[in-house]
Every structure is written in structure tokens, then in C-alpha cells.
Enzyme design. Structure first.
Site, mmCIF file in Angstrom:
data_model
loop_
_atom_site.group_PDB
_atom_site.id
_atom_site.type_symbol
_atom_site.label_atom_id
_atom_site.label_comp_id
_atom_site.label_asym_id
_atom_site.label_seq_id
_atom_site.Cartn_x
_atom_site.Cartn_y
_atom_site.Cartn_z
ATOM 1 C CG ASP A 149 -7.442 3.409 0.828
ATOM 2 O OD1 ASP A 149 -8.155 2.755 0.048
ATOM 3 O OD2 ASP A 149 -7.606 4.605 1.033
ATOM 4 C CE LYS A 158 -2.779 3.322 1.395
ATOM 5 N NZ LYS A 158 -2.172 4.576 1.890
#
Length: 290
Positions: free
Chosen positions: A243, A224
Site C-alpha cells: 500500500d 494490492k
DNA sequence: AGGCAGGCTTTTA
DNA sequence: TAAAAGCCTGCC
């Protein structure tokens, strides 16, 4: 893409921006954490510069720099050489009504070309924090380690600290930034940069996929954070950070992501990600508050 | 081997 | 008190 006209002395002039450009939406989009609201405008720090910009007409913006500074620093920063209206135009309502609606509401969002080192540390810090908490922690690091600057009008501000400046912080000074368990990741990144293990000039020559591999070699950097650095720092517009919000929308709207047409929006999946992120985060916030 | 649960500091709402 | 622009470690 824009016309400029001077309206006064001291490097203050007005630019016309005829593409998607909405300061409020960019400020809230979760890609920049150091913009400061100031009256009806924003103060924007970037490397050793601080810009004050405010809207003065439907497409007109007053800025407090010279034309040369705007062209060399801020036009690339805002990515004004690219048409986000054209990118948005790739989305057809019949193909993807949710993304179409998200892009309609998100019109004006752009992907800033920010400093990759700042993005690395910022998104390491962002882990399991909400946006106000990220802002506070990033500002604390700048105050603890960054160079203090004074703008032309006397405004004092702090540059984002270099790897050397972060690495030279004592444990106590770093702990005072209240990063929690992330402080060891931040120190490790600074030390890796000093050893030459992360070099953004080399990284920018690599493909997006190779960048992700290199970034994830850093302690505390997973997929991420690597995607965020790639998108917001290296301007790989196809990067698609997943996310909690994006995972949620992929799950609820796109059958776990299987029905999302990444191929249709390449190489601009990162722009679409920003539309979906804002849309879903705001939608959820509305539902919670009602 | 790779997928998964648990833990992690602190702030925000 | 739960959740927050996640990642690491240990276990199986």
C-alpha cells in the site's frame, strides 16, 4: 499455548494467552474493520458469531462464549495455534534495525483468520479510503444487506452479507452505502461469486501466486487488494500487500525494496508487512501531529 | 507491449 | 484542500 479456567456460568470464562497478543494493536492494525470498542473490551463479529473479549490480567482474557465455541471458532480466528513470538524472533537487530524496531513496537499484532468473502469486499471498499472511512462504509453495507442478529446479552448487530444478499440490493440501496465508484466493483464481485467465478473453497487449494492471479480477474481487484485477501482471508502469511505506506517505507529505508530481505522472512513476510505498516503509519501520524 | 497520466466518489484531518 | 491499505481506461 494457553490454559483455560472457568470463572462462572453462562459460558463466561478466562483464557490465558502466553504468546504475542494485544487486542488494541490488532484493532488498530488495519486488517479488521468491524471490531467495536465496548467498555474495556471489544465486540468482535465473525460470520454468525459475536464475541466479547476483555483483558483481565497480563495474559488473561475474559470471553463470553463456551469453551467449545472458543476452540472451534475463536482459537482459529486469532490464529492462536501459531507462535508470533517465534516469528518475531527471526528478526535480528543487526540485519534490519528498522524492522526490528517496528516488530518491537508491534509486538502483539497477529494475522487474523478472517472470512475471505468479507475480506474481498472490505478491501475493494478500502481503495483510497482511510481506516475510519473504511469502517463506516463496511458497516453501511452490513446494515443494508446483512442479517440482523441479537446476541445473548441483547446486543443487536449485523452479519457481513453474503454474495446473494449483496447482489440482491437495488442500485439505490447500494448507493446509500456511499461507496462511490467502488459500488460497481462490489456488485461485480457479488455477481461473479453467484456465477461461481470466485469460489474460496477452490481458491484455498491453490498456491499463493495462483490465488493472486484468480483474484485479479475480478473487476476492481488489483494486486494490492488481491494480496490483502490472500493474507487476511486465505491466511497466506507470505503475502505482502504494497500500500502507500509500505511503498513509502520500501522507498525510504530499503532503496525501493532492493535491500529488503524477503527471502530471510519467508514464509512470514505478511507478518513483517504488518509490523512495518503499523510502525510507519504511526510514525508518520506522530510527525504530522507534532 | 507495457508503462504512465488522469479520473474516480466520498470521507477525513 | 490534500490525502486516503487503488484500480480502470486510454494513450503512446
Amino acid at each position: 499455548m494457553y490454559n483455560m479456567k472457568k470463572v462462572g456460568m453462562r459460558g463466561v470464562f478466562v483464557i490465558r494467552i502466553e504468546d504475542d497478543f494485544d487486542l488494541e494493536k490488532i484493532a488498530d492494525s488495519g486488517q479488521c474493520f468491524r471490531w467495536q470498542r465496548d467498555g474495556d473490551g471489544f465486540r468482535i463479529p465473525f460470520r454468525d458469531s459475536l464475541l466479547f473479549i476483555r483483558k483481565v490480567g497480563p495474559q488473561d482474557y475474559e470471553v463470553d462464549c463456551t469453551e467449545e465455541e472458543f476452540d472451534s471458532i475463536w482459537r482459529p480466528y486469532f490464529d492462536l495455534v501459531r507462535s508470533y513470538r517465534a516469528i518475531r524472533g527471526k528478526i535480528k537487530k543487526k540485519d534490519d534495525p528498522v524492522l526490528f524496531e517496528a516488530a518491537k513496537l508491534g509486538q502483539g499484532i497477529r494475522i487474523l483468520k478472517q472470512d475471505p468473502w468479507e475480506m474481498l469486499i472490505t478491501f475493494i471498499i478500502s481503495q483510497r479510503k482511510n481506516i475510519p472511512a473504511i469502517r463506516q462504509a463496511v458497516e453501511a453495507v452490513c446494515r443494508a444487506a446483512g442479517k440482523k442478529k441479537t446476541a445473548k446479552d441483547g446486543t443487536e448487530w449485523y452479519m457481513f452479507p453474503s454474495a446473494e444478499e449483496i447482489a440482491s440490493l437495488s442500485d439505490e440501496a447500494l448507493a446509500s452505502c456511499r461507496l462511490g465508484y467502488r459500488d460497481k466493483y462490489v456488485r461485480a464481485a457479488a455477481e461473479a461469486a453467484l456465477r461461481g467465478e470466485i469460489d474460496f473453497r477452490k481458491l484455498s487449494a491453490l498456491s499463493h501466486e495462483d490465488c493472486l492471479v484468480e483474484l485479479q480477474k475480478l473487476y476492481g481487484v488489483g494486486i494490492k487488494v488481491a494480496q490483502c485477501v490472500s493474507l487476511f482471508g486465505l491466511h497466506h502469511l507470505d503475502a505482502f500487500p504494497r500500500d502507500v505506506w509500505i511503498l513509502r517505507v520500501l522507498d525510504e529505508v530499503y532503496d525501493g525494496g532492493k535491500n529488503y530481505r524477503f527471502d530471510a522472512y519467508a514464509p512470514y513476510n505478511g507478518v513483517m508487512q504488518q509490523y512495518l505498516f503499523e510502525y510507519y503509519r504511526n510514525k508518520n501520524a506522530r510527525e504530522v501531529s507534532v
